[in-house]
Design an enzyme around this catalytic site. Structure first.
Site, PDB file in Angstrom:
ATOM      1  N   ARG A   1       2.084  -9.398 -10.106  1.00 57.75           N
ATOM      2  CA  ARG A   1       1.933  -8.948 -11.501  1.00 57.75           C
ATOM      3  C   ARG A   1       3.276  -8.462 -12.050  1.00 57.75           C
ATOM      4  NH1 ARG A   1      -2.044  -7.744 -15.382  1.00 57.75           N
ATOM      5  NH2 ARG A   1      -3.630  -8.631 -14.045  1.00 57.75           N
TER       6      ARG A   1
ATOM      7  N   GLU B   1      -9.462   1.655  -5.511  1.00 59.05           N
ATOM      8  CA  GLU B   1      -9.782   0.219  -5.490  1.00 59.05           C
ATOM      9  C   GLU B   1      -9.828  -0.297  -4.059  1.00 59.05           C
ATOM     10  OE1 GLU B   1      -7.358  -2.214  -8.039  1.00 59.05           O
ATOM     11  OE2 GLU B   1      -8.111  -4.071  -7.181  1.00 59.05           O
TER      12      GLU B   1
ATOM     13  N   GLU C   1      -5.063  -0.717 -18.878  1.00 59.12           N
ATOM     14  CA  GLU C   1      -3.705  -0.628 -18.348  1.00 59.12           C
ATOM     15  C   GLU C   1      -2.582  -0.819 -19.373  1.00 59.12           C
ATOM     16  OE1 GLU C   1      -4.986  -3.595 -15.448  1.00 59.12           O
ATOM     17  OE2 GLU C   1      -3.969  -2.393 -13.952  1.00 59.12           O
TER      18      GLU C   1
END
Ligand SMILES: Cc1cc2nc3c(=O)[nH]c(=O)nc-3n(C[C@H](O)[C@H](O)[C@H](O)COP(=O)(O)OP(=O)(O)OC[C@H]3O[C@@H](n4cnc5c(N)ncnc54)[C@H](O)[C@@H]3O)c2cc1C
Ligand code: FES
Ligand code: FES
Length: 1361
Positions: free
Chosen positions: A911, A833, A1292
């Site tokens: 997160r 990423e 995920e």
């Protein structure tokens, strides 16, 4: 008694015939076959591997490079040879990455391209793998195809067990293995006998299928459910062994190639293949520094990764003395060049043909060999290589030593026999064999009357792993009255010192002693003293290794007692080995669209590229043909974690022929700095300082990879050391944190609850780093154009736009000159990423400097060293709860090890904070997050992106509440589960919350309550094996937490023939995104999915893409594709209504002739989201994906080994776009999560040097690690108005469900501790490795092992960061 010396050369076969045979003279021509075609090479490079030859010289790119060290199987090919003695062809699966190409002389190689192709006809192995959804990213696929193909060539109807053995050397990071095994199960004898159910009953649930009990157990599977299959076996091409290509007749007709003395001369080395012992010894006399090479499995790794250079290789594969196996009256003589597979075969024969009591050593060799490497290695690696390498953790050496084997060693002037005992090894990898001597053979004796023999190996992973400790015990007893007395005992251990050790003193101590209960204490005492380890010993795990020695002795004691006829009662569990039955699995899902519907939505379509992936024709970055003038970039990496660069000397490197240029920070000046996210803290090349071990300092450009890498190692860098911060604890102590905008969330009034609450507990938890281990390492090609500064980048990246922007920034050109293209990735998992971007920047700068294309594909060790890991986390919690276990308040500190730059860690920590409640209502919650700045390579995204770390810490405090109140953890979970309409600590209201539904369904399907009772019963009868069970939920927020990223674009073009080309912003990395997008378009346009194609992702087709991450690829791009399709559909409506019976092609043609645009863009921005940390308001997520999982495990309390008996997952994925892909994602994520929580351990030295750099040292789950029963059910009747066609994101969320295994193991340990009287509460960090499990199962053996000195008083060999 000393072995009898043999009379020297008389016994050695001696023959030199003809000039060609004179060692040192002449040069041979390499002749072998590849896919039936003859290859003749007059100047082969003996230093080249078969893999490089196939990919570079023959351009057969189907065979992949995953690791280069024999550890992943991506390079598996079939090598066939004609056995003239048996008059039969032998087929072997082989790692092409280790096999020297010249060792193929006279053999036939079959690659994945040689057995079938996607254009005409796939081989049935390829077709079944594709159709059963066993290929996701496809990078492991050719190797898996070739392992299976080789098995079928040897046995057209293998058993499941045989099949699993063939896959021991293959890894897959995407699928979770279940679909591969299920697809290939159809080739097995079990399938032939039992069909779909194979050997299992009903749904395969251990203990029997509920359905067969008339739903008595409460299972609600219906006939209808059962009829749903993810693939149709009726479509399978039958396997017909008679249709396989013939072995090249030329190789059968003439033995010439098999009998030649060979000499191959390369740039740096010469390869000899003598044909007699005399020639062999003569060569060794002439070249004492020569290496004897058989499998090249040690040498290959030494050359590739330790950069050893050996000028002369001698291959003894034609020398009878080294390849013979002789069965004699008192034992078996194996030539040193006999392969491990041949040894295994011989052992089976011996076991079959001689009395059991005489074959005990051979039984144990077979037992240990099944855990020795993978099939591909065993097929080529020789016993002599194992002995001569002298690895302290060799698996065979303890057996050979304990069994008093004899070795025959010869030189041109002497032929002698020696005992393989404590005098053989003289130091680490050193032995008594002289430079001009070779090992000729080893004699393994038969066991005698009253001789017992046992061997053990404990590794991080059962399949294909090196030992932590291994041991072998030979015990001979005699009767004295009613007693058994030890008349002789030999105990040998690996992993307890620099060499295999024979515990001579302990043996002497035990000799003559009675073999009763007291012997255990005596032995433990003696072994503990003789085999002690210093606290800083290499390999670490000090107390664990010492306790394993004692455990192994105890197991041996019990095993012998059992053979003597004693009833071991509940201690019998110590000697039982884990019995793994072939996989049982069941998938429950709904298909909304039936087969007759044109639209493909909801159907279990196979991955659109699967046929090419299984055929080896799917192209990855490094498979792209080489371009005229192309150069390779060799990285120069720092050797310090933190230092000032004093000087860089490139003169020697630049003088190497073939080297073109050196590129470093001076080529960039102020453009060297760039931002990957919010902080502009990244550097293309180190500039004045290095901030982590293996930071990129510069690149050497050369004509090929070998030259570039070799020259890069010649660049000399001088440093001045600076203090380095490595661990989270160091960072906290030094107050070393990256600056981040949002450091916490507060909801409610935590302080006042703590003031009044009666129950408060505190604790901490650590989760380790995890390597993404995508099978395709980072790769990039930069192609500068002549005009207008244009540059094209082909990259294995999840983030084309960030790559484009970064390349533009560092080159100082507008973004419109940079086009970034991604065909596909061999896995990404977050690791591509952001960390793919600095590499692309470096390659682009280099290409720009020389105006030539530049390529790089990282070696596995480079990739692990420079690409970062999942962030390790440390959590500190304080939680208040009532007497029923209802949580009242939580105060939490989360620390992530970010590494030296911030990268995405701030978002990852965010997160983690969002997920610190997991699925539980916490009325008052305060969480604060910190990004620790350390001198490590920057850590980065990995599937779950901080979610799993936050969730894991949540489950830890749940467990602590349960222990404190003595209430089962599942009850505490159930009592706190979120319900519809509740709000989270970040003030998001839960709408369509299916948590409770998933929970109930999982409880039913797993028969949780009944199994718990059964477990208690089993545990009460077994002292040394304990079962455990756990059920955990997950609630996972879907959306990027960075608001601007929640957008996507698409371009849909319809051509005049009606074919449709889609481009969208998402990248394909195996997750089936392109397939799903085609399904969305097929539904929207109401056309067959075969009319739709996606070629690649490119920034010049769809601009401003968000990274394919956060599980949001389908949601975002799906909506954009849908919008584009609907625009075109609307334009077509007049043509459809004016010609309702027309075809799609008719309407498209009419529209074209009416000058109506058949091209449209689509755009989507997720509505109603945007969280504000300052006000704790606004939706952080678009919606939540829910799931629940129950796992049952069994733990070997004496070794810490465990196996997952069963796993039941229930996931709410809304109305699945493609249930086959979604179930594949669930299973793949679960197995990755299993790796995170149970197995995968990243280790550094205290100075920040990464120790775990490849599949040899870093273990990801393999075929053998998946649950014995692996069931997935997609929740029915769930819809999701917030995503495309009511689907839900899947990538995920399921990863965390593997925590059920972690807590099941914790549950099993608790049973063990209860029995040994250890305190009930204990902390267990993740990963729960065998070491941690064993040491948590405290007992009389662990208490015998001395404690380590206090930390800080010594420097450990390794640390976790
Ligand atoms: C992926 C992988 C997994 C592995 N797993 C295991 C494992 O589970 N357990 C384990 O114990 N090992 C393991 N190994 C190590 C290795 O496979 C074994 O040691 C193997 O037996 C080496 O044999 P070889 O023929 O390939 O040796 P080579 O690499 O060909 O040679 C190794 C060394 O031995 C010397 N040598 C070989 N034969 C002779 C001879 N006759 N006389 C004198 N010197 C000789 C060579 O000169 C060389 O120095 C593994 C290796 C790999 C790559
Ligand atoms: S590339 Fe050969 S085993 Fe990994
Ligand atoms: S499909 Fe196996 S590694 Fe990707």
């Amino acid at each position: 008694m000393a072995p009898t010396p043999q009379s020297t050369l008389a016994v050695l076969s001696a023959s030199i015939t003809g000039k060609e045979n004179n060692p040192g003279e002449g040069v041979s021509v390499l002749v072998f076959f590849v896919n039936g075609k003859k290859v003749v090479d007059e100047t082969p490079d003996p230093g080249m591997t078969l893999l490089t030859y196939l990919r570079l010289k023959l351009r057969l790119c189907g065979t992949k490079l995953g690791c280069g060290e024999g550890g992943c199987g991506a390079c598996t090919v079939m090598v066939s040879k004609y056995d003239r003695f048996k008059q039969a062809t032998v087929h072997l699966s082989v790692n092409a990455c280790l096999a020297p190409v010249v060792s193929m002389h006279g053999l036939a190689v079959t690659t994945v391209e040689g057995i079938g192709n996607a254009k005409q006809r796939l081989h049935s192995v390829q077709q079944r793998l594709a159709n059963s959804h066993g290929s996701q990213c496809g990078f492991c696929t050719p190797g898996i195809v070739m392992s299976m193909y080789t098995l079928l060539r040897n046995n057209p109807l293998p058993s499941m067990k045989e099949m699993e053995t063939y896959f021991q050397g293959n890894l897959c990071r995407c699928t979770g293995y279940r679909p591969i095994l299920e697809g290939f199960r159809t080739f097995t004898e079990e399938w032939a006998k039992y069909g779909k159910r194979s050997s299992m009953e009903g749904c395969g649930r251990k203990g029997g299928c509920c359905k067969e009990k008339g739903n008595a157990g409460g299972c609600d599977l219906t006939e209808e459910d059962d009829s749903q299959e993810l693939f149709q076996t009726s479509e399978f091409v039958p396997y017909d062994a008679s249709q396989e290509p013939l072995f090249p007749p030329e190789l059968i007709a003439s033995a010439k190639l098999d009998e030649q003395f060979l000499t191959f001369r390369g740039k740096n080395m010469t390869w000899y293949r003598p044909v007699s012992t005399y020639q062999l010894l003569n060569l060794k006399q002439m070249y004492p520094e020569a290496k004897i090479v058989v499998g090249n499995t040690e040498l290959g790794v030494e050359v590739k990764f330790k950069h050893c250079e050996y000028p002369v290789y001698i291959n003894p594969s034609l020398v009878p003395d080294l390849t013979a196996i002789k069965i004699e009256t008192d034992g078996v003589v194996f030539g040193a060049g006999v392969t491990l597979s041949e040894i295994e075969e011989t052992c089976f024969q011996v076991i079959k043909n001689i009395p059991e009591e005489n074959s005990r050593i051979f039984q144990q060799i077979v037992e240990i060999l099944q855990w020795f490497a993978g099939k591909q290695i065993r097929n080529v690696a020789a016993v002599g290589g194992n002995i001569m390498t002298g690895s302290p953790i060799s698996d065979l050496n303890p057996i050979f030593m304990a069994s008093k084997c004899t070795l025959r060693i010869a030189s041109i002037s002497e032929d002698k026999q020696v005992f393989f005992d404590e005098n053989f090894y003289t130091g680490y990898r050193k032995n008594i064999v002289g430079p001009s001597e070779i090992l000729v053979s080893i004699k393994v004796p038969f066991t005698k009357e009253n001789q017992f023999f046992f061997a053990y190996k404990q590794a991080r992973r059962r399949d294909d792993d090196i030992a932590i400790v291994n041991g072998a015990f030979s015990v001979t007893l005699k009767n004295e009255g009613t007693d058994h007395v030890i008349s002789s005992i030999q105990m040998a251990f690996g992993g307890m010192g620099p060499t295999t050790l024979l515990a001579v003193k302990s043996s002497l101590h035990l000799q003559g002693q009675k073999f009763n209960d007291n012997i255990v204490e005596l032995a433990c005492d003696a072994l503990k003293n003789e085999l002690s380890l210093t606290p800083n010993a290499p390999g670490a795990m000090i107390r664990y290794r010492q306790s394993l020695v004692l455990s192994f002795f105890f197991k041996t004691f019990l095993a012998i007692r059992k053979q003597l006829g004693y009833d071991l009662a509940n201690e019998n569990s110590a000697v039982e080995v884990f019995e793994k039955e072939p996989l049982h699995s069941h998938q429950l899902f709904e298909v909304k669209n039936d087969a007759a519907t044109v639209g493909a939505l909801g159907k279990p379509l196979k991955h659109k590229a699967a046929d090419h992936q299984v055929a080896g024709t799917a192209q990855y970055t490094d498979d792209m043909p080489h371009i005229e003038g192309e150069l390779y970039a060799g990285l120069v990496l720092s050797s310090k974690a933190h230092a000032e660069i004093l000087s860089i000397d490139t003169s020697t490197a630049l003088a190497v022929p073939g080297v073109v240029e050196w590129v470093d920070s001076t080529d960039l000046k102020e453009r060297n700095e760039f931002a990957l996210a919010i902080a502009k803290d990244e550097l293309v090349f180190a500039n004045q300082f290095v901030h982590c071990y293996r930071m990129v300092i510069g690149v050497i450009l050369a004509q090929d990879q070998e030259t570039a890498q070799k020259a890069a190692r010649l660049v000399k860098v001088e440093y001045k050391d600076l203090p380095a911060i490595i661990t989270i604890e160091d960072a906290i102590k030094e107050n070393s944190f990256h600056e981040v905008p949002n450091a916490g969330i507060t909801d409610g009034d935590v302080e006042s609850v703590f003031k009044s609450a009666t129950n408060i507990v505190e604790g901490e938890m650590r989760t380790g780093a995890q390597e993404q281990f995508y099978l395709e390492t980072q790769a990039c090609i930069a192609i500068p154009k002549i005009e207008n500064d244009e540059i094209q980048i082909w990259s294995s990246t999840q983030n084309p736009t960030l790559t484009q922007n970064t390349v533009a920034a560092v080159l100082g050109i507008p973004a419109n000159r940079v086009s970034v293209h991604v065909k596909r990735m061999g896995g990404g998992f977050g690791g591509k990423e952001s960390r793919s971007v600095p590499l692309a920047a470096a390659v682009a700068v280099a290409a720009n400097k020389v105006s030539r294309p530049v390529r790089i594909m990282l070696d596995r060790d480079e990739d692990m060293l420079i690409s970062g890991f999942r962030n390790p986390f440390y959590g500190k919690y304080k939680v208040a709860f009532d007497d029923n276990g209802k949580v009242l308040a939580l105060d939490l500190l989360l620390y992530a090890n970010a590494g030296w730059t911030l990268d995405l860690t701030f978002s990852i920590v965010e997160r983690a904070m969002f997920h610190s409640d997991n699925s539980y209502k916490v009325p008052n919650l305060r969480v604060r997050g910190f990004c620790c700045k350390t001198n490590l390579t920057s850590n980065t995204a990995f599937r779950g992106f901080g979610g799993p770390q936050g969730l894991m810490i949540a489950e830890t405090w749940i467990e602590k509440i349960a222990k404190t109140l003595d209430i089962p953890a599942e009850d505490i979970r159930e009592r706190n589960l979120y319900e519809e309409g509740m709000t989270t600590h970040f003030n998001q209201k839960l709408i369509n919350c299916t948590l409770k539904k998933c929970w109930e369904e999982c409880k039913t399907l797993s028969r949780f309550s009944e199994r718990q009772k059964e477990i208690e019963k089993i545990n009460s009868c077994n002292r040394w094996k304990k079962r455990g069970m756990s059920m955990v939920p997950v609630k996972f927020g879907i959306a990027f937490t960075a608001l601007h990223m929640n957008q996507a674009g698409a371009l849909v073009n319809i051509y005049q023939d009606g074919s449709v080309l889609i481009s969208h912003g998402g990248t394909e990395m195996g997750q089936g995104l392109h397939t799903k997008m085609i399904q969305v378009a097929s539904q929207a346009l109401n056309i067959d999915h075969n009319k739709i194609h996606i070629a690649e992702t490119a920034t010049d087709k769809v601009p401003n893409t968000s990274p394919t991450a956060a599980s949001a690829g389908s949601d975002l791009n799906g909506m954009a594709v849908l919008e584009a399709c609907m625009t075109i559909k609307k334009r077509l409506e007049p043509f459809i209504s004016s010609n309702p019976s027309g075809t799609w092609e008719d309407w498209v043609k009419s529209a074209y002739f009416s000058r109506v645009s058949l091209s449209s863009t689509g755009f989507h921005a997720t509505p109603d989201i945007g969280y504000d940390f300052k006000t704790n308001s606004g939706n952080a997520f678009n919606y939540f994906t829910y799931g629940v999982c129950c796992s049952e495990v069994e733990v070997d309390c004496l070794t810490g080994d465990h196996q997952v008996i069963s796993t039941q997952i229930v996931m709410d994925l809304g109305e699945s776009i493609n249930p086959a892909i979604d179930i594949g994602q669930v299973e793949g994520a679960f197995v990755q999560g299993y790796g995170l929580f149970m197995m995968e351990q990243i280790l550094h030295t205290p100075t920040g040097v990464l120790l775990t750099r490849g599949p040899g040292a870093y273990k990801i789950p393999s075929f053998n690690d998946i649950p014995g029963v692996f069931n997935v059910a997609l929740l029915r009747g769930a819809s999701n108005p917030r995503a495309v066609y009511s689907s839900k994101a899947v990538g995920e969320p399921p990863l965390f469900l593997a925590a059920s295994v972690f807590f099941a193991v914790k549950n099993a340990i608790a049973f063990a501790r209860a029995e040994s009287g250890a305190p009930p509460y204990f902390e267990l960090d993740a990963p729960a490795t065998a070491e941690r499990i064993r040491m948590a199962c405290e007992d009389k053996f662990t208490s015998l092992v001395p404690q380590l000195p206090p930390s800080g008083s010594f420097t450990p060999w390794s640390i976790q960061t």
